[in-house]
Design a protein around this motif. Structure first.
Motif, PDB file in Angstrom:
ATOM      1  N   LYS A 120       0.837  -1.195   0.000  1.00 18.85           N
ATOM      2  CA  LYS A 120       0.000   0.000   0.000  1.00 18.85           C
ATOM      3  C   LYS A 120       0.873   1.247   0.000  1.00 18.85           C
ATOM      4  O   LYS A 120       2.019   1.241   0.471  1.00 18.85           O
ATOM      5  N   THR A 121       0.290   2.321  -0.539  1.00 22.97           N
ATOM      6  CA  THR A 121       0.961   3.617  -0.565  1.00 22.97           C
ATOM      7  C   THR A 121       0.654   4.376   0.715  1.00 22.97           C
ATOM      8  O   THR A 121      -0.501   4.408   1.161  1.00 22.97           O
ATOM      9  N   VAL A 122       1.688   4.969   1.314  1.00 25.90           N
ATOM     10  CA  VAL A 122       1.511   5.743   2.552  1.00 25.90           C
ATOM     11  C   VAL A 122       2.026   7.162   2.346  1.00 25.90           C
ATOM     12  O   VAL A 122       2.611   7.487   1.305  1.00 25.90           O
ATOM     13  N   ASN A 123       1.819   8.005   3.328  1.00 26.71           N
ATOM     14  CA  ASN A 123       2.210   9.406   3.225  1.00 26.71           C
ATOM     15  C   ASN A 123       3.723   9.571   3.117  1.00 26.71           C
ATOM     16  O   ASN A 123       4.496   8.774   3.664  1.00 26.71           O
ATOM     17  N   LYS A 124       4.116  10.610   2.421  1.00 27.52           N
ATOM     18  CA  LYS A 124       5.528  10.944   2.303  1.00 27.52           C
ATOM     19  C   LYS A 124       6.129  11.152   3.687  1.00 27.52           C
ATOM     20  O   LYS A 124       5.517  11.760   4.563  1.00 27.52           O
ATOM     21  N   GLY A 125       7.310  10.637   3.883  1.00 33.20           N
ATOM     22  CA  GLY A 125       7.975  10.766   5.171  1.00 33.20           C
ATOM     23  C   GLY A 125       7.834   9.552   6.057  1.00 33.20           C
ATOM     24  O   GLY A 125       8.602   9.382   7.004  1.00 33.20           O
ATOM     25  N   GLN A 126       6.841   8.703   5.751  1.00 28.84           N
ATOM     26  CA  GLN A 126       6.717   7.462   6.517  1.00 28.84           C
ATOM     27  C   GLN A 126       7.778   6.459   6.069  1.00 28.84           C
ATOM     28  O   GLN A 126       8.396   6.593   5.007  1.00 28.84           O
ATOM     29  N   LYS A 127       7.975   5.431   6.858  1.00 26.63           N
ATOM     30  CA  LYS A 127       9.028   4.462   6.581  1.00 26.63           C
ATOM     31  C   LYS A 127       8.708   3.615   5.353  1.00 26.63           C
ATOM     32  O   LYS A 127       7.582   3.158   5.173  1.00 26.63           O
ATOM     33  N   ASN A 128       9.724   3.432   4.528  1.00 22.99           N
ATOM     34  CA  ASN A 128       9.593   2.566   3.346  1.00 22.99           C
ATOM     35  C   ASN A 128       9.886   1.129   3.768  1.00 22.99           C
ATOM     36  O   ASN A 128      11.025   0.780   4.059  1.00 22.99           O
ATOM     37  N   THR A 129       8.854   0.301   3.797  1.00 23.16           N
ATOM     38  CA  THR A 129       9.020  -1.105   4.202  1.00 23.16           C
ATOM     39  C   THR A 129       8.706  -2.060   3.059  1.00 23.16           C
ATOM     40  O   THR A 129       8.528  -3.263   3.286  1.00 23.16           O
ATOM     41  N   LEU A 130       8.657  -1.532   1.845  1.00 22.39           N
ATOM     42  CA  LEU A 130       8.246  -2.365   0.712  1.00 22.39           C
ATOM     43  C   LEU A 130       9.268  -3.456   0.405  1.00 22.39           C
ATOM     44  O   LEU A 130      10.469  -3.205   0.373  1.00 22.39           O
ATOM     45  N   THR A 131       8.789  -4.660   0.191  1.00 26.44           N
ATOM     46  CA  THR A 131       9.647  -5.771  -0.225  1.00 26.44           C
ATOM     47  C   THR A 131       9.065  -6.414  -1.476  1.00 26.44           C
ATOM     48  O   THR A 131       7.847  -6.442  -1.674  1.00 26.44           O
ATOM     49  N   ILE A 132       9.961  -6.910  -2.315  1.00 25.66           N
ATOM     50  CA  ILE A 132       9.580  -7.613  -3.540  1.00 25.66           C
ATOM     51  C   ILE A 132      10.344  -8.929  -3.533  1.00 25.66           C
ATOM     52  O   ILE A 132      11.569  -8.934  -3.642  1.00 25.66           O
ATOM     53  N   LYS A 133       9.623 -10.027  -3.376  1.00 29.20           N
ATOM     54  CA  LYS A 133      10.319 -11.307  -3.211  1.00 29.20           C
ATOM     55  C   LYS A 133       9.514 -12.443  -3.826  1.00 29.20           C
ATOM     56  O   LYS A 133       8.295 -12.502  -3.692  1.00 29.20           O
ATOM     57  N   ARG A 134      10.234 -13.328  -4.501  1.00 29.68           N
ATOM     58  CA  ARG A 134       9.584 -14.499  -5.085  1.00 29.68           C
ATOM     59  C   ARG A 134       9.447 -15.584  -4.020  1.00 29.68           C
ATOM     60  O   ARG A 134      10.368 -15.832  -3.248  1.00 29.68           O
ATOM     61  N   VAL A 135       8.272 -16.207  -4.006  1.00 30.19           N
ATOM     62  CA  VAL A 135       8.018 -17.291  -3.061  1.00 30.19           C
ATOM     63  C   VAL A 135       8.898 -18.479  -3.429  1.00 30.19           C
ATOM     64  O   VAL A 135       9.030 -18.832  -4.607  1.00 30.19           O
ATOM     65  N   TYR A 136       9.511 -19.075  -2.445  1.00 27.26           N
ATOM     66  CA  TYR A 136      10.455 -20.167  -2.662  1.00 27.26           C
ATOM     67  C   TYR A 136       9.867 -21.248  -3.561  1.00 27.26           C
ATOM     68  O   TYR A 136       8.743 -21.715  -3.376  1.00 27.26           O
ATOM     69  N   ASN A 137      10.661 -21.625  -4.566  1.00 29.25           N
ATOM     70  CA  ASN A 137      10.338 -22.747  -5.451  1.00 29.25           C
ATOM     71  C   ASN A 137       9.008 -22.561  -6.189  1.00 29.25           C
ATOM     72  O   ASN A 137       8.277 -23.513  -6.439  1.00 29.25           O
ATOM     73  N   SER A 138       8.721 -21.305  -6.571  1.00 26.32           N
ATOM     74  CA  SER A 138       7.493 -21.030  -7.318  1.00 26.32           C
ATOM     75  C   SER A 138       7.703 -19.820  -8.222  1.00 26.32           C
ATOM     76  O   SER A 138       8.714 -19.123  -8.142  1.00 26.32           O
ATOM     77  N   ASN A 139       6.715 -19.553  -9.074  1.00 22.95           N
ATOM     78  CA  ASN A 139       6.738 -18.380  -9.947  1.00 22.95           C
ATOM     79  C   ASN A 139       5.987 -17.200  -9.346  1.00 22.95           C
ATOM     80  O   ASN A 139       5.832 -16.171 -10.000  1.00 22.95           O
ATOM     81  N   LYS A 140       5.523 -17.335  -8.118  1.00 21.52           N
ATOM     82  CA  LYS A 140       4.750 -16.272  -7.483  1.00 21.52           C
ATOM     83  C   LYS A 140       5.668 -15.253  -6.829  1.00 21.52           C
ATOM     84  O   LYS A 140       6.549 -15.590  -6.047  1.00 21.52           O
TER      85      LYS A 140
END
Length: 472
Positions: free
Chosen positions: A213-233
């Motif tokens: 989700k998008t949050v207000n400017k200045g808040q902490k960036n906690t975004l992660t992008i990760k593939r689920v182990y042993n899958s295409n997801k």
């Protein structure tokens, strides 16, 4: 007898350098690196004579200093002019712009293959009158064998670029040549809404679950992008503040199939249609197939800076399998490391007790010595490929990314900049640095440092190097 030999060795070492210089180096080692979990060797670059050694014959983990070995073997055996090839074939017949047959892609591990090459494949098919393919898209990845997952990559790291899988059919997104990955970039939307995202070169058979989700400017960036182990997801999660972005190189679960899907999508975007029952299949090229086009990578010498300066693991893993295929007819990691070991012996490097597990150094099972690495660095100076090898090493304190590489933010003091050409290395609890250095005397030396179980190891190595440069 053993004590006499040790005394003689110390005697020789003391007279190899002025006594004051030797004492300064020894002091730098002890004060910055310790004594028990470190090995360091210094040789005269002109003669190869050992001028200092501390635990030089102790077997240690090299981390990415392993690339010094695989790199030398690749240049020595494959050659600076070696090019990876990717071939485009078809079988069947073309009638009214419909190919009643299959299209084949045969790979040899080219880590530089990009969507521009995929577009070239589309152009060739069009030039042969093909607008629709009534058949399958078949990938021949038989040049490489064995597990695609590199030795030493665990479940937690399998999604990240440094642990990318190795296949004879693979792709990269830019000139860093992080093969078998896609680049996913997320950008914020309205506050409370999901971020948008883009993928290079395309979805490639992956399935994206956007839970962020998008949050207000200045808040902490906690975004992660990760593939689920042993899958295409791939899961995008966390919070992305407005005014920021996030980018991740995500590995492919099945490089051959995912790359073939990327190629298929590119062909479709170029206007080439596939019938509804068309599939992506992995199989050898049919004997009846006709060669339409051969894509050749840039020469190995031109790929080498990305390999060494950026410490590219996927290129290392590909080179190892290419060595095995060329020399032993088997594109496996085991065959490749056997070739690496044989080549090291050819260079008179004492590797009998060394342990070879891979060519990248990611594996915790590798073991080498600083005396041997320094011997390798001395002997490669006599090889015709040495200039390519040397200039591809990271250069200390040089801020240009493709010059300084992994050393661009280290050893930045004015008296150290551009005088240390060396390969860095890191895996958990291991820090390494080996290469060439010009001492304050103006004389060139070879050095190798392997350090284990010391927090902030790079800082300690850099402090030691600063002192050593003054002593040489």
């Amino acid at each position: 007898m053993k004590k006499i030999i040790q005394i003689m060795l110390l005697f020789l070492l003391f007279f190899a350098l002025p006594l004051q210089s030797f004492a300064s180096i020894d002091g730098a080692v002890i004060s910055n690196l310790g004594t028990s979990n470190v090995a360091l060797t210094i040789r005269d670059a002109d003669t190869g004579k050992m001028v200092y050694s501390h635990n030089g014959d102790k077997l240690m983990r090299p981390a990415s200093n392993m690339k010094l070995i695989s790199g030398a073997a690749a240049l020595g055996i494959l050659g600076e002019d070696y090019r990876f090839t990717t071939e485009l074939y078809m079988d069947g017949t073309v009638q009214s712009h419909v190919l009643n047959g299959n299209v084949y892609i045969k790979g040899s591990g080219d880590p530089t293959l990009t969507k521009e090459n995929f577009q070239a494949f589309a152009n060739v098919l069009k030039q042969n009158g093909i607008k629709t393919i009534n058949g399958n898209l078949i990938g021949d990845d038989t040049a490489f064998s064995g597990s695609t997952l590199p030795v030493g990559v665990d479940k937690a790291d399998e999604s990240y670029y440094f642990g990318a899988r190795t296949s004879a059919i693979t792709m990269s997104q830019n000139a860093d040549f992080d093969a078998s990955t896609v680049i996913i970039e997320a950008k914020p939307g309205k506050v409370g809404a999901k971020p948008t995202y883009s993928i290079e070169p395309n979805l490639s058979g992956l399935v994206i679950s956007n839970q962020a989700k998008t949050v207000n400017k200045g808040q902490k960036n906690t975004l992660t992008i990760k593939r689920v182990y042993n899958s295409n997801k791939v899961i995008i999660s966390g919070s992305l503040p407005q005014g920021s972005s996030a980018k991740e190189w995500v590995t492919l679960q099945n490089p051959s199939k995912n790359t073939m899907q990327a190629i298929k999508t590119t062909l479709q975007n170029a206007g080439i249609k596939f019938v509804n029952n068309s599939k992506i299949v992995l199989a050898p090229v049919s004997n009846e197939a006709k060669l339409l086009h051969t894509n050749k990578s840039r020469p190995l010498a031109a790929i080498f800076p990305a390999f060494m300066k950026l410490s590219n693991n996927s290129i290392a893993d590909i080179l190892v399998k290419a060595l095995g295929q060329q020399e032993l007819g088997e594109g496996s990691t085991l065959a490749g490391i056997n070739v690496m070991k044989s080549y090291s012996q050819l260079l008179d490097v004492p590797v009998d007790k060394w342990r070879f597990a891979d060519g990248s150094g990611l594996s915790d099972a590798n073991r080498v010595t600083t005396n041997g690495l320094a011997q390798l660095l001395f002997n490669v100076q006599q090889q015709p490929y040495f200039n390519t090898y040397f200039i591809s090493l990271p250069i200390a304190g040089n801020s240009e990314r493709m010059v300084g590489g992994t050393l661009r933010k280290r050893l930045t003091e004015a008296n150290l900049q551009n005088r240390i050409y060396a390969k860095t290395g890191y895996i958990p609890n291991v820090y390494t640095l080996s290469g060439y250095v010009k001492g304050n005397s103006g004389k060139q030396y070879i050095f190798s440092i392997l350090l284990e179980n010391k927090a902030n190891g790079n800082t300690h190595i850099d402090r030691a190097m600063a002192s050593i440069v003054k002593s040489l």
